[in-house]
Design a protein around this motif. Structure first.
Motif, PDB file in Angstrom:
ATOM      1  N   TYR A  18      -5.344 -15.532  20.699  1.00 30.75           N
ATOM      2  CA  TYR A  18      -5.049 -14.123  21.004  1.00 30.75           C
ATOM      3  C   TYR A  18      -4.656 -13.432  19.697  1.00 30.75           C
ATOM      4  CZ  TYR A  18      -3.077  -9.909  23.073  1.00 30.75           C
ATOM      5  OH  TYR A  18      -2.820  -8.611  23.400  1.00 30.75           O
ATOM      6  N   GLN A  19      -5.397 -12.402  19.342  1.00 32.06           N
ATOM      7  CA  GLN A  19      -5.123 -11.597  18.134  1.00 32.06           C
ATOM      8  C   GLN A  19      -4.940 -12.490  16.896  1.00 32.06           C
ATOM      9  OE1 GLN A  19      -1.891  -8.994  19.366  1.00 32.06           O
ATOM     10  NE2 GLN A  19      -3.348  -7.568  20.299  1.00 32.06           N
ATOM     11  N   PRO A  23      -2.208 -18.514  21.682  1.00 27.45           N
ATOM     12  CA  PRO A  23      -1.525 -17.785  22.754  1.00 27.45           C
ATOM     13  C   PRO A  23      -0.248 -18.474  23.233  1.00 27.45           C
ATOM     14  CG  PRO A  23      -3.842 -18.203  23.276  1.00 27.45           C
ATOM     15  CD  PRO A  23      -3.481 -19.088  22.128  1.00 27.45           C
ATOM     16  N   TRP A  24       0.036 -19.644  22.703  1.00 28.11           N
ATOM     17  CA  TRP A  24       1.192 -20.447  23.140  1.00 28.11           C
ATOM     18  C   TRP A  24       1.728 -21.260  21.961  1.00 28.11           C
ATOM     19  CZ3 TRP A  24      -3.688 -20.834  25.584  1.00 28.11           C
ATOM     20  CH2 TRP A  24      -4.550 -21.708  24.943  1.00 28.11           C
ATOM     21  N   ILE A 146      -1.396 -14.603  30.962  1.00 28.66           N
ATOM     22  CA  ILE A 146      -1.290 -15.020  29.542  1.00 28.66           C
ATOM     23  C   ILE A 146      -2.297 -14.203  28.736  1.00 28.66           C
ATOM     24  CG2 ILE A 146      -1.459 -16.980  27.937  1.00 28.66           C
ATOM     25  CD1 ILE A 146       0.631 -17.485  30.058  1.00 28.66           C
ATOM     26  N   PRO A 147      -1.860 -13.393  27.764  1.00 22.28           N
ATOM     27  CA  PRO A 147      -2.833 -12.621  26.980  1.00 22.28           C
ATOM     28  C   PRO A 147      -3.696 -13.529  26.107  1.00 22.28           C
ATOM     29  CG  PRO A 147      -0.558 -12.113  26.298  1.00 22.28           C
ATOM     30  CD  PRO A 147      -0.474 -13.183  27.309  1.00 22.28           C
ATOM     31  N   VAL A 148      -5.022 -13.410  26.287  1.00 20.98           N
ATOM     32  CA  VAL A 148      -5.972 -14.198  25.489  1.00 20.98           C
ATOM     33  C   VAL A 148      -7.159 -13.308  25.135  1.00 20.98           C
ATOM     34  CG1 VAL A 148      -5.379 -16.464  26.419  1.00 20.98           C
ATOM     35  CG2 VAL A 148      -7.081 -15.053  27.604  1.00 20.98           C
ATOM     36  N   ASP A 149      -7.826 -13.594  24.005  1.00 20.11           N
ATOM     37  CA  ASP A 149      -9.012 -12.797  23.650  1.00 20.11           C
ATOM     38  C   ASP A 149     -10.099 -13.652  22.974  1.00 20.11           C
ATOM     39  OD1 ASP A 149      -7.499 -11.250  20.681  1.00 20.11           O
ATOM     40  OD2 ASP A 149      -8.120 -13.312  21.096  1.00 20.11           O
TER      41      ASP A 149
END
Ligand SMILES: NC(=O)C1=CN([C@@H]2O[C@H](COP(=O)(O)OP(=O)(O)OC[C@H]3O[C@@H](n4cnc5c(N)ncnc54)[C@H](OP(=O)(O)O)[C@@H]3O)[C@@H](O)[C@H]2O)C=CC1
Ligand SMILES: CCc1nc(N)nc(N)c1C#CCc1cc(OC)cc(-c2ccc3c(c2)OCO3)c1
Length: 200
Positions: A18-19, A23-24, A146-149
């Motif tokens: 993510y970004q 993400p974790w 959970i924000p993910v990209d």
């Protein structure tokens, strides 16, 4: 040497970033990554970790180069060279493996592809990659998104997949008996399992 991909991904979509970051932060997962990529069955040998330039940039400077492993970083704007802090710079996968062979000849036991998405999605179909060490992560809190990209494009769960999941005992044999493999590790809202896949 054996070339293995090692990655931690959130099911079911196999999200990995993510970004530009993870993400974790999973303490036991980082320890597993460190132990598996550092461990050699022959104590006179060393493993190599190969990563994309963006992943190198995202590792906290105090943690890089990753100790006790040959670090290889790929960028299309690199010259093929070894930097002053002993990191191999390469502008292609092929030239990175060639440099490893020239510099370390038979000293390298395993080569681990440690990310990120662009590198993973290029190499999952490479005939030289024989193993996939996948940490399968699940979010146990359905009220929390959970924000993910960033995602893996790995054909693992499709019917015609050339990848097959190995047993826990095969994973244990692959990583070595001195590494403890826990099932269903829980950290915060995450529950995860360590798995090994190889090609049919
Ligand atoms: N969950 C996990 O286990 C992991 C997740 N990640 C996540 O992945 C994301 C980063 O992935 P991504 O953005 O795809 O970046 P990468 O780490 O894959 O790096 C991409 C860069 O690598 C270079 N590169 C890619 N392919 C080649 C090639 N064939 N030959 C030479 N150089 C090449 C290029 O560098 P240049 O632009 O300089 O030419 C490219 O811009 C982050 O979110 C990170 O947190 C990373 C590792 C593990
Ligand atoms: C450690 C996460 C991880 N797990 C698995 N199963 N496979 C992987 N390829 C990786 C990875 C990676 C590269 C990476 C990225 C990163 O930020 C994006 C940080 C690290 C990292 C590497 C070593 C560390 C550490 C963090 O904290 C303490 O020691 C390492």
């Amino acid at each position: 040497p054996t070339i293995a991909i090692i990655v931690a991904a959130l099911k079911p979509e196999l999200a990995i970033g993510y970004q530009g970051k993870m993400p974790w932060r999973l303490r036991k997962e980082i320890r597993y990554f460190k132990d598996v990529t550092s461990n050699t069955s022959d104590s006179t040998k060393i493993n190599a970790v190969v990563m994309g330039r963006k992943t190198w940039d995202s590792i906290p400077p105090k943690f890089r180069p990753l100790p006790d492993r040959v670090n290889v970083v790929l960028s299309r704007s690199f010259e093929n060279e070894v930097t002053e802090d002993n990191v191999i710079h390469a502008n292609s996968i092929a030239s990175s493996l060639k440099q490893l062979k020239e510099l370390y000849s038979s000293k390298v036991e395993r080569v681990f592809i440690i990310g990120g998405a662009e590198i993973y999605n290029e190499l999952i179909n490479d005939k030289n990659v024989s193993h996939l060490l996948l940490t399968e992560i699940q979010n146990t809190n359905k009220d929390k998104e959970i924000p993910v990209d960033t995602f893996l494009k790995f054909p693992l769960y499709t019917g015609d997949s050339q990848w097959t999941r190995s047993s826990k005992s095969e994973l244990q044999k692959f990583v070595g008996d001195n590494i403890t493999i826990e099932d269903d590790v829980v950290e915060g809202d995450f529950k995860y399992n360590f798995t090994l896949w190889n090609k049919k």
